[in-house]
Motif scaffolding. Structure first.
Motif, PDB file in Angstrom:
ATOM      1  N   PRO A 183       0.675  -1.481  -0.082  1.00 46.49           N
ATOM      2  CA  PRO A 183       0.025  -0.075  -0.113  1.00 46.49           C
ATOM      3  C   PRO A 183       0.480   1.380   0.281  1.00 46.49           C
ATOM      4  O   PRO A 183      -0.122   2.462   0.119  1.00 46.49           O
ATOM      5  CB  PRO A 183      -0.644  -0.299   0.878  1.00 46.49           C
ATOM      6  CG  PRO A 183      -0.023  -1.170   2.107  1.00 46.49           C
ATOM      7  CD  PRO A 183       0.629  -2.170   1.321  1.00 46.49           C
ATOM      8  N   GLY A 184       2.342   1.069   0.198  1.00 46.04           N
ATOM      9  CA  GLY A 184       2.997   2.443   0.498  1.00 46.04           C
ATOM     10  C   GLY A 184       2.573   3.135   1.673  1.00 46.04           C
ATOM     11  O   GLY A 184       1.744   3.423   2.358  1.00 46.04           O
ATOM     12  N   PRO A 185       2.222   4.673   1.351  1.00 48.21           N
ATOM     13  CA  PRO A 185       1.686   5.412   2.161  1.00 48.21           C
ATOM     14  C   PRO A 185       0.131   5.482   2.005  1.00 48.21           C
ATOM     15  O   PRO A 185      -0.485   5.864   2.939  1.00 48.21           O
ATOM     16  CB  PRO A 185       1.786   6.818   1.747  1.00 48.21           C
ATOM     17  CG  PRO A 185       1.771   7.025   0.059  1.00 48.21           C
ATOM     18  CD  PRO A 185       2.713   5.748  -0.090  1.00 48.21           C
ATOM     19  N   GLY A 186      -0.538   4.513   1.602  1.00 48.13           N
ATOM     20  CA  GLY A 186      -1.945   4.314   1.216  1.00 48.13           C
ATOM     21  C   GLY A 186      -3.282   4.325   1.212  1.00 48.13           C
ATOM     22  O   GLY A 186      -4.491   4.094   1.211  1.00 48.13           O
ATOM     23  N   TYR A 187      -3.086   5.991  -0.335  1.00 50.46           N
ATOM     24  CA  TYR A 187      -3.843   7.187  -0.625  1.00 50.46           C
ATOM     25  C   TYR A 187      -4.995   5.515  -1.493  1.00 50.46           C
ATOM     26  O   TYR A 187      -5.956   5.956  -1.812  1.00 50.46           O
ATOM     27  CB  TYR A 187      -3.330   7.821  -0.980  1.00 50.46           C
ATOM     28  CG  TYR A 187      -2.443   8.414  -0.962  1.00 50.46           C
ATOM     29  CD1 TYR A 187      -3.522   9.098   0.233  1.00 50.46           C
ATOM     30  CD2 TYR A 187      -1.116   8.980  -0.535  1.00 50.46           C
ATOM     31  CE1 TYR A 187      -2.655   9.799   1.301  1.00 50.46           C
ATOM     32  CE2 TYR A 187      -0.459   9.399   0.152  1.00 50.46           C
ATOM     33  CZ  TYR A 187      -1.102  10.809   1.272  1.00 50.46           C
ATOM     34  OH  TYR A 187      -0.562  11.670   2.383  1.00 50.46           O
ATOM     35  N   ILE A 188      -4.119   4.456  -2.164  1.00 51.77           N
ATOM     36  CA  ILE A 188      -4.753   3.779  -3.151  1.00 51.77           C
ATOM     37  C   ILE A 188      -6.009   3.114  -2.371  1.00 51.77           C
ATOM     38  O   ILE A 188      -7.643   2.574  -2.546  1.00 51.77           O
ATOM     39  CB  ILE A 188      -4.106   3.258  -4.031  1.00 51.77           C
ATOM     40  CG1 ILE A 188      -3.422   3.615  -4.564  1.00 51.77           C
ATOM     41  CG2 ILE A 188      -5.035   1.677  -4.925  1.00 51.77           C
ATOM     42  CD1 ILE A 188      -3.486   3.768  -5.699  1.00 51.77           C
ATOM     43  N   GLY A 189      -5.785   2.874  -0.883  1.00 53.61           N
ATOM     44  CA  GLY A 189      -6.986   1.582  -0.605  1.00 53.61           C
ATOM     45  C   GLY A 189      -7.227   2.920   0.362  1.00 53.61           C
ATOM     46  O   GLY A 189      -8.569   2.720   0.020  1.00 53.61           O
ATOM     47  N   LEU A 190      -7.344   3.788   0.421  1.00 50.68           N
ATOM     48  CA  LEU A 190      -7.650   5.158   1.653  1.00 50.68           C
ATOM     49  C   LEU A 190      -8.724   5.171   1.238  1.00 50.68           C
ATOM     50  O   LEU A 190      -9.992   5.606   1.035  1.00 50.68           O
ATOM     51  CB  LEU A 190      -7.081   5.854   1.586  1.00 50.68           C
ATOM     52  CG  LEU A 190      -6.382   5.043   3.537  1.00 50.68           C
ATOM     53  CD1 LEU A 190      -5.034   6.231   4.085  1.00 50.68           C
ATOM     54  CD2 LEU A 190      -7.139   4.541   4.253  1.00 50.68           C
ATOM     55  N   GLU A 191      -8.556   5.858  -0.407  1.00 50.10           N
ATOM     56  CA  GLU A 191     -10.058   5.597  -1.872  1.00 50.10           C
ATOM     57  C   GLU A 191     -10.600   5.427  -2.046  1.00 50.10           C
ATOM     58  O   GLU A 191     -11.879   5.282  -2.723  1.00 50.10           O
ATOM     59  CB  GLU A 191      -8.782   6.657  -2.738  1.00 50.10           C
ATOM     60  CG  GLU A 191      -8.062   8.004  -2.825  1.00 50.10           C
ATOM     61  CD  GLU A 191      -8.854   9.050  -2.609  1.00 50.10           C
ATOM     62  OE1 GLU A 191     -10.528   9.498  -3.312  1.00 50.10           O
ATOM     63  OE2 GLU A 191      -8.835   9.767  -1.344  1.00 50.10           O
ATOM     64  N   TRP A 192     -10.335   4.033  -1.813  1.00 49.13           N
ATOM     65  CA  TRP A 192     -11.349   2.826  -2.302  1.00 49.13           C
ATOM     66  C   TRP A 192     -12.079   2.883  -0.836  1.00 49.13           C
ATOM     67  O   TRP A 192     -13.171   2.517  -1.378  1.00 49.13           O
ATOM     68  CB  TRP A 192     -10.823   1.399  -2.404  1.00 49.13           C
ATOM     69  CG  TRP A 192     -11.283   0.315  -3.080  1.00 49.13           C
ATOM     70  CD1 TRP A 192     -11.964  -0.290  -3.644  1.00 49.13           C
ATOM     71  CD2 TRP A 192     -11.684  -0.848  -1.746  1.00 49.13           C
ATOM     72  NE1 TRP A 192     -12.538  -1.011  -3.703  1.00 49.13           N
ATOM     73  CE2 TRP A 192     -12.995  -1.053  -1.857  1.00 49.13           C
ATOM     74  CE3 TRP A 192     -11.875  -0.835  -0.638  1.00 49.13           C
ATOM     75  CZ2 TRP A 192     -13.322  -2.497  -1.679  1.00 49.13           C
ATOM     76  CZ3 TRP A 192     -12.065  -1.448   0.063  1.00 49.13           C
ATOM     77  CH2 TRP A 192     -13.549  -3.129  -0.618  1.00 49.13           C
ATOM     78  N   LEU A 193     -12.004   2.731   0.076  1.00 50.70           N
ATOM     79  CA  LEU A 193     -11.995   2.589   1.886  1.00 50.70           C
ATOM     80  C   LEU A 193     -13.860   3.914   1.120  1.00 50.70           C
ATOM     81  O   LEU A 193     -14.727   3.661   2.156  1.00 50.70           O
ATOM     82  CB  LEU A 193     -12.193   2.781   2.339  1.00 50.70           C
ATOM     83  CG  LEU A 193     -11.250   1.352   3.061  1.00 50.70           C
ATOM     84  CD1 LEU A 193     -10.217   1.755   4.234  1.00 50.70           C
ATOM     85  CD2 LEU A 193     -12.051   0.713   2.948  1.00 50.70           C
ATOM     86  N   LYS A 194     -13.743   4.775   1.028  1.00 48.72           N
ATOM     87  CA  LYS A 194     -14.665   5.689   1.256  1.00 48.72           C
ATOM     88  C   LYS A 194     -15.159   5.870   0.227  1.00 48.72           C
ATOM     89  O   LYS A 194     -16.195   6.157   0.665  1.00 48.72           O
ATOM     90  CB  LYS A 194     -14.055   6.796  -0.159  1.00 48.72           C
ATOM     91  CG  LYS A 194     -12.848   8.125   1.026  1.00 48.72           C
ATOM     92  CD  LYS A 194     -12.433   9.459   0.709  1.00 48.72           C
ATOM     93  CE  LYS A 194     -12.578  10.053  -1.142  1.00 48.72           C
ATOM     94  NZ  LYS A 194     -11.923  11.172  -1.614  1.00 48.72           N
ATOM     95  N   GLN A 195     -15.440   5.033  -0.875  1.00 50.93           N
ATOM     96  CA  GLN A 195     -16.479   4.083  -1.755  1.00 50.93           C
ATOM     97  C   GLN A 195     -17.283   3.643  -1.424  1.00 50.93           C
ATOM     98  O   GLN A 195     -17.882   2.570  -2.209  1.00 50.93           O
ATOM     99  CB  GLN A 195     -16.410   4.238  -2.963  1.00 50.93           C
ATOM    100  CG  GLN A 195     -15.686   5.365  -4.086  1.00 50.93           C
ATOM    101  CD  GLN A 195     -15.142   4.980  -4.786  1.00 50.93           C
ATOM    102  OE1 GLN A 195     -16.165   4.563  -6.194  1.00 50.93           O
ATOM    103  NE2 GLN A 195     -13.810   5.348  -5.427  1.00 50.93           N
ATOM    104  N   SER A 196     -16.707   2.572  -0.309  1.00 51.02           N
ATOM    105  CA  SER A 196     -16.767   1.116   0.256  1.00 51.02           C
ATOM    106  C   SER A 196     -16.989   1.039   1.873  1.00 51.02           C
ATOM    107  O   SER A 196     -16.691   0.647   2.875  1.00 51.02           O
ATOM    108  CB  SER A 196     -16.157   0.083  -0.238  1.00 51.02           C
ATOM    109  OG  SER A 196     -15.179   0.323  -1.867  1.00 51.02           O
ATOM    110  N   THR A 197     -17.816   1.512   2.247  1.00 54.88           N
ATOM    111  CA  THR A 197     -18.896   1.909   3.421  1.00 54.88           C
ATOM    112  C   THR A 197     -18.704   0.530   4.301  1.00 54.88           C
ATOM    113  O   THR A 197     -19.480  -0.893   3.252  1.00 54.88           O
ATOM    114  CB  THR A 197     -20.188   2.541   3.230  1.00 54.88           C
ATOM    115  OG1 THR A 197     -20.668   2.841   2.757  1.00 54.88           O
ATOM    116  CG2 THR A 197     -19.467   3.988   3.397  1.00 54.88           C
ATOM    117  N   ASN A 198     -18.360   0.193   5.271  1.00 53.60           N
ATOM    118  CA  ASN A 198     -18.494  -0.858   5.924  1.00 53.60           C
ATOM    119  C   ASN A 198     -17.371  -1.952   5.376  1.00 53.60           C
ATOM    120  O   ASN A 198     -17.385  -3.022   5.698  1.00 53.60           O
ATOM    121  CB  ASN A 198     -19.866  -1.616   5.747  1.00 53.60           C
ATOM    122  CG  ASN A 198     -20.807  -1.292   6.190  1.00 53.60           C
ATOM    123  OD1 ASN A 198     -21.409  -0.650   7.041  1.00 53.60           O
ATOM    124  ND2 ASN A 198     -22.179  -1.496   5.268  1.00 53.60           N
ATOM    125  N   SER A 199     -16.758  -1.395   4.902  1.00 54.91           N
ATOM    126  CA  SER A 199     -15.492  -2.842   4.596  1.00 54.91           C
ATOM    127  C   SER A 199     -14.102  -2.469   4.991  1.00 54.91           C
ATOM    128  O   SER A 199     -14.306  -1.596   5.903  1.00 54.91           O
ATOM    129  CB  SER A 199     -15.224  -2.000   2.837  1.00 54.91           C
ATOM    130  OG  SER A 199     -16.030  -2.374   1.602  1.00 54.91           O
TER     131      SER A 199
END
Ligand code: SAM
Length: 218
Positions: free
Chosen positions: A55-71
């Motif tokens: 994930p490195g600094p994490g932005y990719i996964g964090l952006e994905w999480l923004k659109q995936s509530t409950n994940s």
């Protein structure tokens, strides 16, 4: 014919200065919306207990999480300095409770079999010492029917695109690293050969405008 691949180190990105520069670069990319999250959605990864590799600094996964509530997202990252940065960024997003970053090599993940509904990764594949081992690990930790999507740059990208990206990449200090990473990246044909030797042999691998995208289902 594209030039021969020149491998990078297998130690991931280490050291605070490099981490800080990479974080600035990844933040700029995030702000431009260049994050490949759309590819993960296209691959059907929309929710669940999800693994991110490198994930490195994490932005990719964090952006994905923004659109995936409950994940929930677990990041498996080889660099402990990157983990500290990802944890700091997850806090900024307000996602501490939905993220868990663990130190580990993707070739031998410290994770139980059949744990995740899906796995994704962006921009890390070219750094894996043995991608076949990582593909097999992805297969192992996915539940039956689990989805995966791996995106990365592609060495045989059109030179005009390559150099225009190089010149527009900020901060400037990241540019040499961009070329090193591009030279270490794979072509779609090379990736198909590696996939065929792994548990992900049924994956599809496609050529994207700048990079490549691997996706499939266990
Ligand atoms: C170029 S960065 C990409 C970071 C992030 N995914 C992004 O797209 O902004 C690659 C990341 O993969 C990590 N990495 C490289 N090899 C790894 C491995 N074998 N296992 C886990 N992480 C690895 C590096 O430490 C680094 O944080």
């Amino acid at each position: 014919m594209s030039k021969q691949r020149i491998i990078e180190t297998n130690e991931g990105i280490q050291g605070e200065l490099t981490i800080e520069i990479f974080d600035r670069f990844a933040r700029i990319m995030r702000d431009k919306g260049w994050n490949n999250v759309e590819n993960f959605y296209k691959a059907g990864i929309t929710k669940g207990n999800v693994l991110e590799i490198g994930p490195g600094p994490g932005y990719i996964g964090l952006e994905w999480l923004k659109q995936s509530t409950n994940s929930k997202l677990t990041g498996c990252e080889i660099s402990c300095d990157m983990i500290k940065m990802a944890e700091k960024n997850a806090k900024e997003y307000g996602f501490e409770a939905r993220t868990n970053y663990i130190e580990g090599n993707a070739m031998q993940m410290p994770l139980q079999d059949e744990t995740f509904d899906a796995a994704f990764s962006n921009g890390s594949l070219h750094e894996w010492e043995d991608p076949i081992r990582v593909f097999n690990e992805i297969y192992r930790v996915l539940k039956p029917g689990g989805l995966y999507c791996i995106t990365d740059m592609r060495r045989d990208v059109n030179p005009v695109i390559k150099w225009s990206i190089y010149l527009s990449t900020k901060p400037k200090e990241i540019r040499p690293g961009f070329l090193t990473s591009l030279n270490a990246s794979y072509t779609v044909t090379e990736i198909r050969n590696l996939l065929n030797k792994s548990e992900l042999k049924n994956a599809s691998a496609s050529k994207e405008f700048f990079g490549l995208c691997i996706s499939g289902k266990k």
